[in-house]
Scaffold this active site. Structure first.
Site, PDB file in Angstrom:
ATOM      1  N   GLU A 238       0.821  -1.205   0.000  1.00  0.00           N
ATOM      2  CA  GLU A 238       0.000   0.000   0.000  1.00  0.00           C
ATOM      3  C   GLU A 238       0.860   1.263   0.000  1.00  0.00           C
ATOM      4  O   GLU A 238       0.471   2.283  -0.574  1.00  0.00           O
ATOM      5  CB  GLU A 238      -0.962  -0.005   1.188  1.00  0.00           C
ATOM      6  CG  GLU A 238      -1.996  -1.112   1.151  1.00  0.00           C
ATOM      7  CD  GLU A 238      -2.804  -1.155  -0.134  1.00  0.00           C
ATOM      8  OE1 GLU A 238      -2.981  -0.084  -0.778  1.00  0.00           O
ATOM      9  OE2 GLU A 238      -3.263  -2.242  -0.519  1.00  0.00           O
TER      10      GLU A 238
ATOM     11  N   HIS B 266       3.496   6.439  -5.337  1.00  0.00           N
ATOM     12  CA  HIS B 266       3.051   6.843  -6.673  1.00  0.00           C
ATOM     13  C   HIS B 266       2.335   8.197  -6.606  1.00  0.00           C
ATOM     14  O   HIS B 266       2.402   8.997  -7.547  1.00  0.00           O
ATOM     15  CB  HIS B 266       2.115   5.765  -7.237  1.00  0.00           C
ATOM     16  CG  HIS B 266       2.020   5.754  -8.730  1.00  0.00           C
ATOM     17  ND1 HIS B 266       1.243   4.848  -9.407  1.00  0.00           N
ATOM     18  CD2 HIS B 266       2.582   6.535  -9.687  1.00  0.00           C
ATOM     19  CE1 HIS B 266       1.339   5.060 -10.703  1.00  0.00           C
ATOM     20  NE2 HIS B 266       2.143   6.083 -10.901  1.00  0.00           N
TER      21      HIS B 266
END
Length: 716
Positions: A504, A510
């Site tokens: 996660e 990102h």
């Protein structure tokens, strides 16, 4: 997984985040008037626009969303009524700058609906979803507005460059995919379909947690829990107390078919009860039945695909991904199935023979027996069990000394906890994310512990996405469902939970390291079969020896995980690994099977289970020993989330991740130069370049190399 609701996806696809300066005055006045009393309709006043949960009430969301819709409606009207010839600046950019209030409010709202759904939030959601769906339809089928967008696309696209060109393409194609080129009759039907699907997805999202909670297995005697550790038994007692005390102990059902607790339960009848509760939680064998919802969604999606000119919904869905179509997706899956099947059969046979050696020749291995005997085999083969290492995986150490440390080594990031920002639950923590030069890059929130108001699973999303245009740094959060230890005791993780925490955070990176001009293109706003790749790659850091030594420390003594125990754990990681690949393949093929059907072939609710069995049989994956990770009736990714005809992306992106991990290993996995290259070429790019180009720019590969997946899983 990286979770987004249907409307959050719409916002990411279409709506921008900065209010139009020339928006209609009427819309602005309404928002300003409401903002006097509603904290959601004014900037929070906190650093970087962090949500001020200290003052937000459940009753604030609905009026704030209503006001946000009115504001963006006025902003769109200003664009439509502009008498000047449509240009990138007065149409595309103006659209990107619209909807900031609505974007901000829905980003917060959809966080709490998933992670802290109080009765007040649930009541608001019932009214919010129809409102947002109506606005989505109104916006998507505004022909005067689309005419301006199409004019810019037709006349200016080839003159544009970089993110301006990509933004124009993204917005234009997004409207086309929504049906902007359809006839008036088909547009009207598409709007009806969208509204009904939104309602059904909301219904599915409501029934699953209720059914899962109701499936809790209640137990009277501690002997029913034989085989569990003292800490696990204490957790079962704590869960029972929290859920109403119907019995002294209970076992809470997790979101997947397989229940990890089956690994250690020695009582076969308890194992059976847990497994049966899992697979039957919402299939009509009790008061909960999701099949009527499922088949209606499937029929509506099939009709939607046909309206859009595709032979099925899957091809419509895949037309916007790296795979592109069902032919390529099925080719990818079949190549994996062919290599997987003999390994899985041999694995099942070996486990049953082992169980028979302990229980007698007439013992028939059942799916609820598999993990119990597999764990015993692993213990004998490696002199190791998963519980041996749990004392070394303290949740706080895994996060700070593992997840954050790896990000520091690879990307030069630093993390500093802060205590001045309010959260929606007391168990949350907030961190500043600082670059190597001390510059603030993001805020990062963690919400790791299980509670009744949170749906199952793990995910990442954002309160605010990165955008240079609006001067916004990302405000990112991770959510998990770890059982919190009793007060005064450390929360210890399994290896799977440790890997999930790294996973996660890969999604979080990102978003955190995004460096894009436009909100619509930034961070994780990429195709499904790309978005899981940075997260799956980030899992690889968990097992790098230097990282592992830094976080795997005994919670009492601080002793580093001993070398012999570490070696046993690493060597045993891929023991009986066919199961995890098989459960994913089965779930993936179920997803595809439902979404390649034309309307007339979608079964009714009573035939849904038989269809599932037939679909698995046809691809060689009907296997009682290795059931789908999610069965049709509780497959939230597909029926409640945004992964319809897209669950294959987990395996597709695992290949990309393994390719990147191999590249990191070649260049130096913890070298800052390697991480910086990956950051610059992949994590910062968002959706500003063709996704295959982004992958190729870093790895040098023209196509994903599937053999790396099988090698990483120990299957080749």
């Amino acid at each position: 997984m990286m979770k987004k609701t249907q409307y959050a996806l719409l916002i990411a696809l279409f709506a921008g985040t900065v209010t139009l300066a020339h928006a209609a005055v009427k819309g602005q006045k309404k928002v300003k008037k409401a903002a006097v009393t509603n904290p959601l309709l004014r900037p929070s006043g906190l650093p970087y626009g962090a949500p001020n949960f200290k003052v937000i009430k459940d009753t604030d969301y609905l009026p704030a969303i209503e006001a946000g819709i009115k504001q963006q409606r006025a902003e769109i009207a200003a664009i439509v009524n502009n008498k000047q010839t449509p240009t990138f600046a007065n149409t595309i950019l103006a659209y990107e700058q619209s909807g900031r209030t609505l974007d901000r409010v829905t980003s917060i709202f959809f966080c709490v609906t998933e992670a802290n759904k109080t009765p007040g939030i649930a009541a608001a959601e019932e009214k919010v979803i129809p409102l947002l769906t109506d606005w989505e339809n109104e916006l998507s089928f505004n022909q005067k507005f689309f005419k301006r967008i199409k004019y810019v696309y037709d006349h200016e696209l080839n003159k544009l460059t970089g993110e301006d060109k990509k933004l124009t393409e993204k917005i234009y194609k997004g409207f086309v995919r929504s049906g902007a080129l359809l006839s008036p009759e088909k547009m009207a039907r598409m709007q009806e379909i969208n509204k009904r699907i939104a309602t059904l997805q909301q219904d599915f999202g409501s029934i699953i947690p209720k059914a899962t909670n109701a499936a809790t297995v209640w137990l009277q005697n501690e002997s029913d829990l034989a085989g569990l550790s003292a800490a696990d038994i204490a957790q079962c007692k704590k869960d029972a107390e929290a859920l109403g005390g119907k019995a002294p102990y209970c076992i809470v059902i997790t979101n997947t078919t397989n229940q990890p607790i089956l690994t250690n339960i020695a009582n076969r009848e308890t194992r059976r009860k847990v497994f049966e509760a899992s697979i039957h939680r919402v299939d009509g064998t009790n008061e909960f039945n999701a099949f009527p919802i499922v088949v209606e969604i499937a029929k509506l999606r099939a009709e939607k695909g046909k309206l859009m000119g595709y032979d099925n919904y899957a091809n419509y869905s895949l037309s916007n991904t790296m795979a592109g179509n069902t032919t390529k997706a099925y080719s990818f899956l079949k190549s994996l199935i062919a290599k997987y099947r003999p390994i899985a059969d041999a694995e099942s046979k070996a486990i049953e023979e082992y169980a028979q050696s302990k229980e007698g020749a007439d013992f028939k291995l059942q799916p609820y027996d598999r993990f119990f005997y597999s764990a015993k085999m692993k213990k004998e083969k490696f002199n190791f069990s998963d519980d041996d290492v749990k004392p070394y995986f303290n949740v706080d150490s895994v996060l700070v000394n593992g997840v954050f440390y790896a990000a520091h080594r690879a990307y030069g990031l630093n993390f500093r906890q802060r205590f001045d920002l309010p959260t929606y639950h007391k168990d949350m923590k907030v961190y500043d994310v600082l670059d190597k030069d001390g510059k603030q890059l993001a805020l990062f929130y963690t919400d790791y512990f299980r509670r009744p108001t949170k749906r199952g699973g793990a995910w990442m999303s954002s309160f605010a996405k990165q955008s240079r245009l609006r001067g916004q740094i990302p405000v990112i959060y991770n959510v998990m469902n770890i059982a919190k230890a009793p007060e005064g005791q450390p929360t210890l993780l399994t290896w799977d939970e440790t890997s999930t925490m790294f996973h996660e955070f890969g999604h979080a990176l990102h978003g955190i390291l995004s460096n894009c001009k436009y909100n619509t293109l930034s961070g994780t706003a990429v195709a499904r079969d790309f978005v899981e790749f940075p997260s799956q790659f980030n899992e690889s850091f968990a097992a790098i020896p230097e990282v592992l030594d830094h976080y795997a420390k005994h919670y009492k003594t601080g002793e580093i995980l001993p070398a012999d125990l570490k070696e046993k754990m690493l060597n045993s990681m891929n023991f009986h690994s066919a199961y995890s690949l098989g459960e994913n393949l089965a779930a993936t093929c179920l997803d595809m099977a439902w979404h390649v059907l034309p309307v007339e072939q979608v079964p009714n609710a009573d035939g849904a289970k038989a269809f599932e069995q037939k679909a698995l049989s046809e691809v060689g994956l009907l296997d009682s020993q290795i059931p789908p990770r999610y069965s049709t009736s509780y497959f939230n990714h597909v029926w409640g989330g945004g992964y319809a005809a897209g669950y294959y992306s987990y395996l597709w992106t695992e290949v990309l991740a393994d390719n990147v991990a191999a590249t990191f290993k070649e260049r130096g996995a913890l070298k800052l130069s390697t991480g910086t290259d990956f950051r610059n070429k992949v994590l910062s790019r968002g959706n500003t370049l063709p996704l295959m180009q982004i992958f190729t720019d870093f790895t040098g590969l023209k196509e994903p190399r599937t053999e790396d997946l099988l090698k990483a899983r120990g299957l080749e």
